[in-house]
Design a protein around this motif. Sequence first.
Motif, PDB file in Angstrom:
ATOM      1  N   ASN A   1       0.803  -1.233   0.000  1.00 12.00           N
ATOM      2  CA  ASN A   1       0.000   0.000   0.000  1.00 12.00           C
ATOM      3  C   ASN A   1       0.833   1.279   0.000  1.00 12.00           C
ATOM      4  O   ASN A   1       0.402   2.299   0.549  1.00 12.00           O
ATOM      5  CB  ASN A   1      -0.947   0.026   1.207  1.00 12.00           C
ATOM      6  CG  ASN A   1      -1.901  -1.135   1.192  1.00 12.00           C
ATOM      7  OD1 ASN A   1      -2.223  -1.664   0.141  1.00 12.00           O
ATOM      8  ND2 ASN A   1      -2.315  -1.568   2.375  1.00 12.00           N
ATOM      9  N   THR A   2       2.047   1.233  -0.598  1.00 12.24           N
ATOM     10  CA  THR A   2       2.874   2.460  -0.581  1.00 12.24           C
ATOM     11  C   THR A   2       2.232   3.562  -1.421  1.00 12.24           C
ATOM     12  O   THR A   2       2.567   4.728  -1.273  1.00 12.24           O
ATOM     13  CB  THR A   2       4.278   2.148  -1.122  1.00 12.24           C
ATOM     14  OG1 THR A   2       4.126   1.401  -2.331  1.00 12.24           O
ATOM     15  CG2 THR A   2       5.085   1.343  -0.131  1.00 12.24           C
ATOM     16  N   GLY A   3       1.277   3.174  -2.285  1.00  8.20           N
ATOM     17  CA  GLY A   3       0.605   4.209  -3.101  1.00  8.20           C
ATOM     18  C   GLY A   3      -0.467   4.936  -2.294  1.00  8.20           C
ATOM     19  O   GLY A   3      -1.014   5.945  -2.731  1.00  8.20           O
ATOM     20  N   LYS A   4      -0.757   4.421  -1.095  1.00 13.85           N
ATOM     21  CA  LYS A   4      -1.805   5.050  -0.272  1.00 13.85           C
ATOM     22  C   LYS A   4      -1.165   5.768   0.922  1.00 13.85           C
ATOM     23  O   LYS A   4       0.056   5.806   1.046  1.00 13.85           O
ATOM     24  CB  LYS A   4      -2.769   3.961   0.229  1.00 13.85           C
ATOM     25  CG  LYS A   4      -3.460   3.182  -0.896  1.00 13.85           C
ATOM     26  CD  LYS A   4      -4.393   2.139  -0.335  1.00 13.85           C
ATOM     27  CE  LYS A   4      -5.028   1.301  -1.448  1.00 13.85           C
ATOM     28  NZ  LYS A   4      -5.531   0.004  -0.904  1.00 13.85           N
ATOM     29  N   GLY A   5      -1.979   6.305   1.818  1.00 13.61           N
ATOM     30  CA  GLY A   5      -1.479   7.067   2.968  1.00 13.61           C
ATOM     31  C   GLY A   5      -0.717   6.200   3.962  1.00 13.61           C
ATOM     32  O   GLY A   5      -0.859   4.975   3.946  1.00 13.61           O
TER      33      GLY A   5
ATOM     34  N   HIS B   1       0.205   1.821   5.165  1.00  8.35           N
ATOM     35  CA  HIS B   1       1.469   1.208   4.750  1.00  8.35           C
ATOM     36  C   HIS B   1       1.675   0.009   5.678  1.00  8.35           C
ATOM     37  O   HIS B   1       1.585   0.138   6.891  1.00  8.35           O
ATOM     38  CB  HIS B   1       2.639   2.175   4.937  1.00  8.35           C
ATOM     39  CG  HIS B   1       2.653   3.282   3.938  1.00  8.35           C
ATOM     40  ND1 HIS B   1       3.661   4.214   3.894  1.00  8.35           N
ATOM     41  CD2 HIS B   1       1.771   3.618   2.959  1.00  8.35           C
ATOM     42  CE1 HIS B   1       3.420   5.067   2.907  1.00  8.35           C
ATOM     43  NE2 HIS B   1       2.274   4.723   2.339  1.00  8.35           N
TER      44      HIS B   1
END
Length: 628
Positions: free
Chosen positions: A86-90, A94
């Motif tokens: 989930n590094t593309g999210k907040g 993560h």
Amino acid sequence: MSYEAGQYEVIVVGAGHAGCEAALAAARMGCETLLLTINLDMVAFMPCNPSIGGPAKGHVVREIDALGGEMGRNIDKTFIQMRMLNTGKGPAVHALRAQADKFSYQHTMKKTIEETDHLTLRQGMAEELIVEEGKITGIITKTGAIYRAKAVIITTGTYLRGKIIMGELMYESGPNNQQPSIRLSASLKEHGFDLVRFKTGTPPRVHKDTIDFSKTEIQPGDEKPKFFSHETVSSDNEQLPCWLTYTSEKTHQIINDNLHRAPMFSGAIEGTGPRYCPSIEDKIVRFADKPKHQIFLEPEGKHTSEYYVQGLSTSMPEDVQLGILRSIPGLENVEMMRNGYAIEYDAVKPTQLWPSLETKVVDGLFTAGQINGTSGYEEAAGQGIIAGINAARKVQGKEAVIIERSQGYIGVMIDDLVTKGTNDPYRLLTSRAEYRLLLRHDNADLRLTPIGYEIGLISEERYQSFLKKKELVAEELERLRTTKIRPEAAEAILAAANSAPINFTVDALTLLRRPEITYSMLETIAPSDLPLTEEMKEQAEIQIKYAGYIEKQLLQVERLNKMEKKKIPDDIEYAEVHGLASEAKQKLASIRPLSIGQASRIAGVTPADISILIVYLEHYNRVTASRG
Ligand SMILES: Cc1cc2nc3c(=O)[nH]c(=O)nc-3n(C[C@H](O)[C@H](O)[C@H](O)COP(=O)(O)OP(=O)(O)OC[C@H]3O[C@@H](n4cnc5c(N)ncnc54)[C@H](O)[C@@H]3O)c2cc1C
């Protein structure tokens, strides 16, 4: 013929993920501890997925490490793949996830246990609790050994009255054909515990050399892996990839044609399974419109050819399992090394526990892990460390350590269990945490390391390096607040980031607040001469970018804490509280919440009940105070 086999301060029954953390915590806090387990070759064994972490679970591992526990260090030594999800999210979602070499994970944990002072590891099967006047005083084993202690922690996982189910075949067993734990279940009942029947399942294992990887998609680890433990700075572990494939139309056909032989649907399975970890037959039925389901092929270790078929948990008959496997792209010629199966087991209703994980039924007896109705290595280990800490503090006559919902996922999980209970194996999800922006991977130490230090699980040296990190991050925030950036200096990075130019001098912090500007961009024009690690830079960036949201959540926490601070005396008679609804009276009397905050989270207790309770308590406290 039973005999006195030894006196300890704390006894831990079961060396699974909960038991290992519990025993290490109690021993490291100075208690003479016995860790008794059925089979020494199964210490910290992973009966299911060879992985640690992922959303919410990875956060718990960070929290265990921040408190001074072992799981984070152990997986950093034995991982064969590490990925930040989930590094593309907040930053709140993560989540670190590691593939473990499950065999070296076990051996490394066992070695750590064998080398820990005040800790005795012993093979044996606990069969009976010894309870005198409502207090635990020891246990008796299958071989008649009587071990005495002031506190006992039961962490028996999926072994209590374990029963394996595979198609028409059913037999009493623990995972992987280990001995089940039958009599202890009866002893718990005899001493007044309500037990529930749960189930979980695992997929087949297949031979690496029979997989056609060319028909699958490679899933590599991160080039620059991050770590679970705050102590790990680098690693030269070789990483192995996982592989992605999908079920086919033929897979769905085979399953639909054999649903009549599926124990899940024939009524053969009595226990309730995990909602968020369904078997493949369950998925095919529940999501019939979905044309295909993801299947991940995960290596179980460096020195084995076994591959775990993630996403294909099943209790179908053996022949059907083979058909299912060979219908999947890449597995057409696969050799099945181990069957998938379902396992049913007894668990205790967690509403019979205090938030310290001590049972309300027997004083000095604690339970942790899958026995409390959860599912997952991380959930188990998170409970294990808390039970270990609190058993030691009970023996030492100190107050229990309760992690609040605003302090950690461990707190969210335990509060959910003891306040709301669970009707199926409870799995942690980020959505369960109302303050998840405060409960991040990157700040577990800020939230929990001071507690770990205070109770003696975090060393002086580690605590000093933690304080140093905190200090450096604060200095860096101050530097960014006071560093002036002139328009011409920022021109290039703003243009490169497609960010609006500035017309006058601003401080670096203001620039970094812009979502499109990163710390590493700013570093090119305003480098810091502080000795900052990547983790410290990330900490500073997150604190600046999410300052507004964090502040809002902190205000909510303040409001909650006011409710949590309103303690409820433990001798209150709810039946006498006039105006309370009868459902509320019944629920409050059985859960016996410690605070108004906890009372407000009990299902069936309304806000109206809470207001009545608050008024009643104010009167109760006035009367008690006047009586002096
Ligand atoms: C088949 C299977 C599938 C699973 N699938 C999933 C999944 O898909 N997702 C997921 O998150 N989790 C899954 N799990 C659950 C996961 O394995 C557990 O959550 C985790 O292992 C629980 O840890 P624990 O410490 O509570 O218990 P365990 O790891 O089960 O350890 C219990 C320990 O206690 C010992 N023991 C038991 N009884 C006694 C006794 N009377 N005396 C002495 N020692 C005793 C055992 O030998 C064992 O070492 C699965 C488990 C199994 C068995």
